[in-house]
Design a protein around this motif. Structure first.
Motif, mmCIF file in Angstrom:
data_model
loop_
_atom_site.group_PDB
_atom_site.id
_atom_site.type_symbol
_atom_site.label_atom_id
_atom_site.label_comp_id
_atom_site.label_asym_id
_atom_site.label_seq_id
_atom_site.Cartn_x
_atom_site.Cartn_y
_atom_site.Cartn_z
ATOM 1 N N UNK B 142 22.858 27.263 -15.301
ATOM 2 C CA UNK B 142 22.454 28.038 -14.119
ATOM 3 C C UNK B 142 22.217 29.532 -14.388
ATOM 4 N N UNK B 143 22.676 30.047 -15.529
ATOM 5 C CA UNK B 143 22.621 31.502 -15.724
ATOM 6 C C UNK B 143 21.215 32.082 -15.710
ATOM 7 N N UNK B 144 20.232 31.451 -16.382
ATOM 8 C CA UNK B 144 18.885 32.055 -16.325
ATOM 9 C C UNK B 144 18.364 32.134 -14.898
ATOM 10 N N UNK B 145 18.713 31.163 -14.080
ATOM 11 C CA UNK B 145 18.248 31.167 -12.693
ATOM 12 C C UNK B 145 18.969 32.242 -11.895
ATOM 13 N N UNK B 146 20.256 32.406 -12.188
ATOM 14 C CA UNK B 146 21.006 33.478 -11.522
ATOM 15 C C UNK B 146 20.429 34.834 -11.925
ATOM 16 N N UNK B 147 20.030 34.941 -13.184
ATOM 17 C CA UNK B 147 19.437 36.195 -13.661
ATOM 18 C C UNK B 147 18.071 36.427 -12.988
ATOM 19 N N UNK B 148 17.313 35.366 -12.854
ATOM 20 C CA UNK B 148 16.018 35.476 -12.174
ATOM 21 C C UNK B 148 16.229 35.992 -10.740
ATOM 22 N N UNK B 149 17.226 35.422 -10.078
ATOM 23 C CA UNK B 149 17.533 35.855 -8.704
ATOM 24 C C UNK B 149 18.004 37.306 -8.695
ATOM 25 N N UNK B 211 21.978 20.763 3.532
ATOM 26 C CA UNK B 211 20.884 20.533 2.593
ATOM 27 C C UNK B 211 19.575 20.618 3.378
ATOM 28 N N UNK B 212 18.743 21.621 3.068
ATOM 29 C CA UNK B 212 17.474 21.707 3.790
ATOM 30 C C UNK B 212 16.277 21.332 2.922
ATOM 31 N N UNK B 213 16.477 21.290 1.622
ATOM 32 C CA UNK B 213 15.354 20.855 0.788
ATOM 33 C C UNK B 213 15.865 20.389 -0.565
ATOM 34 N N UNK B 214 15.241 19.332 -1.058
ATOM 35 C CA UNK B 214 15.576 18.833 -2.392
ATOM 36 C C UNK B 214 14.401 19.050 -3.315
ATOM 37 N N UNK B 215 14.725 19.253 -4.571
ATOM 38 C CA UNK B 215 13.678 19.242 -5.589
ATOM 39 C C UNK B 215 12.737 20.431 -5.564
ATOM 40 N N UNK B 216 13.241 21.615 -5.213
ATOM 41 C CA UNK B 216 12.386 22.806 -5.373
ATOM 42 C C UNK B 216 12.282 23.092 -6.866
ATOM 43 N N UNK B 217 11.055 23.080 -7.410
ATOM 44 C CA UNK B 217 10.946 23.310 -8.852
ATOM 45 C C UNK B 217 11.357 24.740 -9.209
ATOM 46 N N UNK B 218 11.942 24.912 -10.388
ATOM 47 C CA UNK B 218 12.400 26.229 -10.815
ATOM 48 C C UNK B 218 11.322 27.285 -10.700
ATOM 49 N N UNK B 219 10.079 26.909 -11.036
ATOM 50 C CA UNK B 219 8.996 27.907 -11.015
ATOM 51 C C UNK B 219 8.667 28.339 -9.587
ATOM 52 N N UNK B 220 9.192 27.603 -8.609
ATOM 53 C CA UNK B 220 8.896 27.938 -7.196
ATOM 54 C C UNK B 220 10.137 28.471 -6.484
ATOM 55 N N UNK B 221 11.218 28.645 -7.227
ATOM 56 C CA UNK B 221 12.487 28.996 -6.589
ATOM 57 C C UNK B 221 12.407 30.314 -5.812
ATOM 58 N N UNK B 222 11.852 31.324 -6.440
ATOM 59 C CA UNK B 222 11.863 32.648 -5.794
ATOM 60 C C UNK B 222 11.057 32.657 -4.500
ATOM 61 N N UNK B 274 4.873 36.046 -6.056
ATOM 62 C CA UNK B 274 6.332 36.175 -6.014
ATOM 63 C C UNK B 274 6.999 35.440 -7.180
ATOM 64 N N UNK B 275 6.516 34.232 -7.448
ATOM 65 C CA UNK B 275 7.202 33.411 -8.453
ATOM 66 C C UNK B 275 6.999 33.961 -9.856
ATOM 67 N N UNK B 276 8.045 33.790 -10.636
ATOM 68 C CA UNK B 276 7.964 34.252 -12.018
ATOM 69 C C UNK B 276 7.075 33.300 -12.810
ATOM 70 N N UNK B 277 6.163 33.847 -13.598
ATOM 71 C CA UNK B 277 5.344 32.971 -14.438
ATOM 72 C C UNK B 277 6.209 32.243 -15.464
ATOM 73 N N UNK B 278 5.680 31.153 -15.929
ATOM 74 C CA UNK B 278 6.403 30.311 -16.866
ATOM 75 C C UNK B 278 6.945 31.112 -18.058
ATOM 76 N N UNK B 279 6.096 32.007 -18.563
ATOM 77 C CA UNK B 279 6.496 32.780 -19.749
ATOM 78 C C UNK B 279 7.697 33.671 -19.439
ATOM 79 N N UNK B 280 7.756 34.182 -18.208
ATOM 80 C CA UNK B 280 8.864 35.053 -17.835
ATOM 81 C C UNK B 280 10.161 34.227 -17.753
ATOM 82 N N UNK B 281 10.044 33.030 -17.194
ATOM 83 C CA UNK B 281 11.228 32.173 -17.128
ATOM 84 C C UNK B 281 11.704 31.841 -18.547
#
Ligand code: HEM
Ligand code: SF4
Lengths: 103, 547
Positions: B142-149, B211-222, B274-281
């Motif tokens: 989870x850390x990279x996602x926490x960092x993205x946030x 739970x309001x949504x399942x399966x939000x892809x990481x690239x769409x999280x932000x 808004x979303x981080x590009x793949x390379x940024x992730x």
């Protein structure tokens, strides 16, 4: 009967009014706080509320008699006057002032 | 670990320079306290009962040994030689001087730390699993996602003045160690992206997230989070501080309606912007590599011999270590709950000792857990006994992780100006009452969580046993809650029985625990499971002295 208390602006430490007209008239030792008559306390409260470069959060602590806190505020004011009650803190207020607990 | 880029350095330096100037203007009288208070709070500086308190963000609980040493230095130089690790994976110093704060913030910036957004109605530090990147049961780190946030939410102009504070937690494991259901937004990483829970929270009206949504892809999280926050920012109750949290909005609208509005908002957003590009992730992920594992051969028989020779080590191995993704490593929890001590406090010497241990045995990495302990996420099994002995020499070998004495307690009325009752002395009394290690082990997993007022900083709503301090005409009383839990089966505890005096609590807990020991099917049935099977009512009587 009342006490006047505040936190010192620069370091935040708890102070008690002990007479005088400047910051040196305040003490960190609650045992030395001046017991004030109600009108005197009210006047000093107004005066020191305006002296924001010296103290912050000034308020009046009501007493039942010279050494007894009003029950409603007892724990909070006891903790403020004596420091945290949890043993370990480097602040051992009573030892620092070479006395027992106040109130 | 995250790394500041030049923008981060510049941003923090600019903020520190600004605050330094504000402090100078406050001291000279140019700024009044009313003008200054919101400014100091934006920099983590509170005025508590006895002094100023500085709250420093530990991003998602991740610390380097160098940062831990900086905390030790701050404790020693500017405070009274100790610091307090909190349930939000942060650290608080209780005796900071206003005049010293700019210098402290400068020293923190030198190790890529700050106190920004640790207060106020903004997005606070994202919290996560303290075993992130290490635990065997983890699906994804989870850390990279926490960092993205973190990057997205830091200084986010639209979300700097939300209706109320906002807390996000993420877990990437099957066991929820991050209490995601009691956060404004809780994120569960799954094989198909994120499950998003919204509207959890504690305080005076506790709610579990929906739970309001399942399966939000990481690239769409932000962009999804942005939509969720926008709906809240627009409709959250700004008129009433007690109704301003997202939990109130979500329960007023209903989770489905809230989810629908988020979906609608999401569709209108320029997601690509808004979303981080793949390379940024990918770049962020590269900051969180697995350590360069040492291939130290370990001798299982030698560990067994050490355990047999040293029962303290055996107990510590049993209670304080967790299975690691690699078979030759474990994660170690350093308990900050020695008998009779304030939960979560560590002295400067102990902070240095933990940093030394991390350097010698843990690849320089440490974590803070929301249970107010410190973790070495990666330790080679071959080093365990040596590590244990080193910790033991510094009073850091308490072997009670997850046990009745591993309590959470907020600062309460010993420090906090909002408190109704003390929390730490009660924790100390309970700790002393259950000091017998044999008994603690027999009782098994049991979480006690104590708050000094209804704000619930000590998580009392989700303690197996929760304790809430209240004020009754000038006297401290404690309400006992039973049946709460913060894990993947999250539940809110319910007040059981009448309020008790501080003196009565330890004995009441002892009766409660004895009854549990009597009623459990066997030692594999934990306290919380027995309460679940028999109901809270079965235990209510034990809380009160038989007449
Ligand atoms: C200066 C001291 C503190 C103040 C003034 C303070 C204030 C508050 C308030 C007012 C709330 C309720 C918010 C709401 O329900 O809307 C709250 C909740 C919370 N605080 Fe604190 N707190 C303090 C210290 C701490 C500490 C030391 C911790 C960590 C140990 C902490 C962690 C939390 C948590 C986990 C919650 C509940 C979760 C939530 O609903 O946000 N706080 N705090
Ligand atoms: S729960 Fe209450 S007493 Fe405890 S830290 Fe939070 S605001 Fe203070």
């Amino acid at each position: 009967m009342k006490l006047l208390t505040a936190n010192r602006l620069t370091d935040g430490l708890v102070l008690w009014y002990a007479g005088g007209s400047d910051l040196s008239g305040w003490t960190e030792d609650a045992a030395n706080a001046t017991r004030l008559e109600d009108e005197a306390a009210a006047a000093l409260l107004e005066e020191w509320k305006a002296r924001e470069t010296e103290v912050v959060g000034v308020y009046v602590v009501p007493l039942v008699d010279e050494n007894t806190l009003v029950k409603r505020e007892y724990v909070r004011e006891h903790v403020r006057a004596n420091g945290p009650t949890i043993g370990q803190t480097a602040l051992d207020t009573a030892r620092q002032h070479q006395r027992g607990e106040v109130f | 670990m995250y790394q500041y880029d030049q923008f981060d350095h510049a941003m923090v330096a600019a903020r520190n320079a600004e605050f330094k100037d504000q402090v100078a203007r406050r001291l000279s009288g140019e700024l009044s306290e009313d003008q200054f208070k919101p400014l100091r709070l934006m920099n983590g500086l509170y005025l508590q009962l006895h002094a100023y308190m500085l709250r420093i963000a530990v991003p998602y609980g991740v610390l380097s040994s160098r940062q831990m040493r900086t905390f030790a230095h701050i404790a020693r130089t500017y405070d009274r030689d100790f610091g307090h690790f909190t349930t939000r994976q942060n650290i608080q110093f209780n005796w900071i001087k206003l005049a010293d704060t700019p210098q402290i913030l400068e020293e923190l910036a030198a190790v890529e730390m700050h106190a920004i957004q640790t207060s106020g109605n903004c997005i606070r530090n994202t919290t996560t699993d303290q075993f992130a990147g290490a635990a065997k049961d983890e699906l994804d780190d989870p850390r990279p996602w926490a960092e993205l946030i973190r990057q997205w939410s830091t200084f986010h102009p639209e979300f700097t003045f939300l209706p109320r504070k906002f807390k996000i937690a993420i877990t990437g494991a099957t066991r929820d160690r991050a209490a995601i259901r009691v956060h404004d937004i809780g994120l569960q990483l799954t094989a198909n992206g994120f499950d998003v829970y919204v509207g959890g929270g504690m305080g005076r009206t506790p709610h579990l997230g929906h739970l309001i949504k399942s399966g939000v892809p990481g690239e769409k999280l932000l962009s999804y989070l942005e939509a969720a926050l926008r709906v809240y920012n627009r409709y959250g109750r700004r008129d009433n501080i007690y109704k301003a949290r997202i939990k109130i909005l979500v329960s007023a609208l209903g989770p489905q309606e809230y989810a629908r509005q988020v979906e609608e908002e999401w569709a209108t957003l320029d997601q690509a912007q808004i979303d981080a590009p793949h390379a940024e992730i990918a770049r962020i992920k590269s900051f969180f590599p697995q350590p360069n594992y040492a291939d130290k051969a370990f001798d299982a028989a030698a560990i067994e011999r050490a355990k047999a020779a040293d029962p303290g080590f055996a107990r510590w191995m049993r209670n304080n270590t967790l299975a690691h993704r690699r078979d030759d490593h474990v994660s170690v929890t350093i308990s900050l709950k020695p008998t009779g001590m304030p939960p979560g406090d560590a002295s400067s010497a102990q902070m240095d000792a933990m940093a030394d241990a991390a350097d010698a045995f843990g690849y320089g990495e440490l974590r803070v857990s929301h249970e107010q302990n410190v973790i070495l996420p990666h330790v080679a099994k071959a080093d365990l006994y040596e590590l244990y002995r080193q910790l033991d020499q510094n009073g850091l070998s308490s072997a009670n992780v997850g046990k009745i004495t591993d309590m959470i307690a907020c600062p309460g009325l010993d420090y906090c100006s909002l408190a109704n009752a003390r929390a730490i002395p009660l924790a100390q009394d309970i700790s002393n009452r259950f000091a017998d290690e044999g008994l603690t082990d027999k009782i098994g997993d049991l979480q006690i969580k104590i708050s000094g007022c209804i704000n619930a900083c000590g998580h009392h709503h989700v303690g197996h046993i929760g304790i809430l301090g209240v004020d009754k005409q000038g006297e401290e009383f404690y309400q006992i809650l039973l049946g709460g839990r913060a894990d993947e089966k999250a539940a809110l505890g319910v007040i059981t029985g009448k309020g008790l005096s501080a003196e009565a609590v330890p004995a009441a807990l002892e009766r409660l625990v004895n009854l549990y020991l009597e009623l459990r099917t066997d030692e594999t049935e934990r306290f919380i499971d027995t309460v679940g099977r028999l109901g809270r009512e079965a235990f209510a009587g034990a809380l009160h002295e038989p007449a």
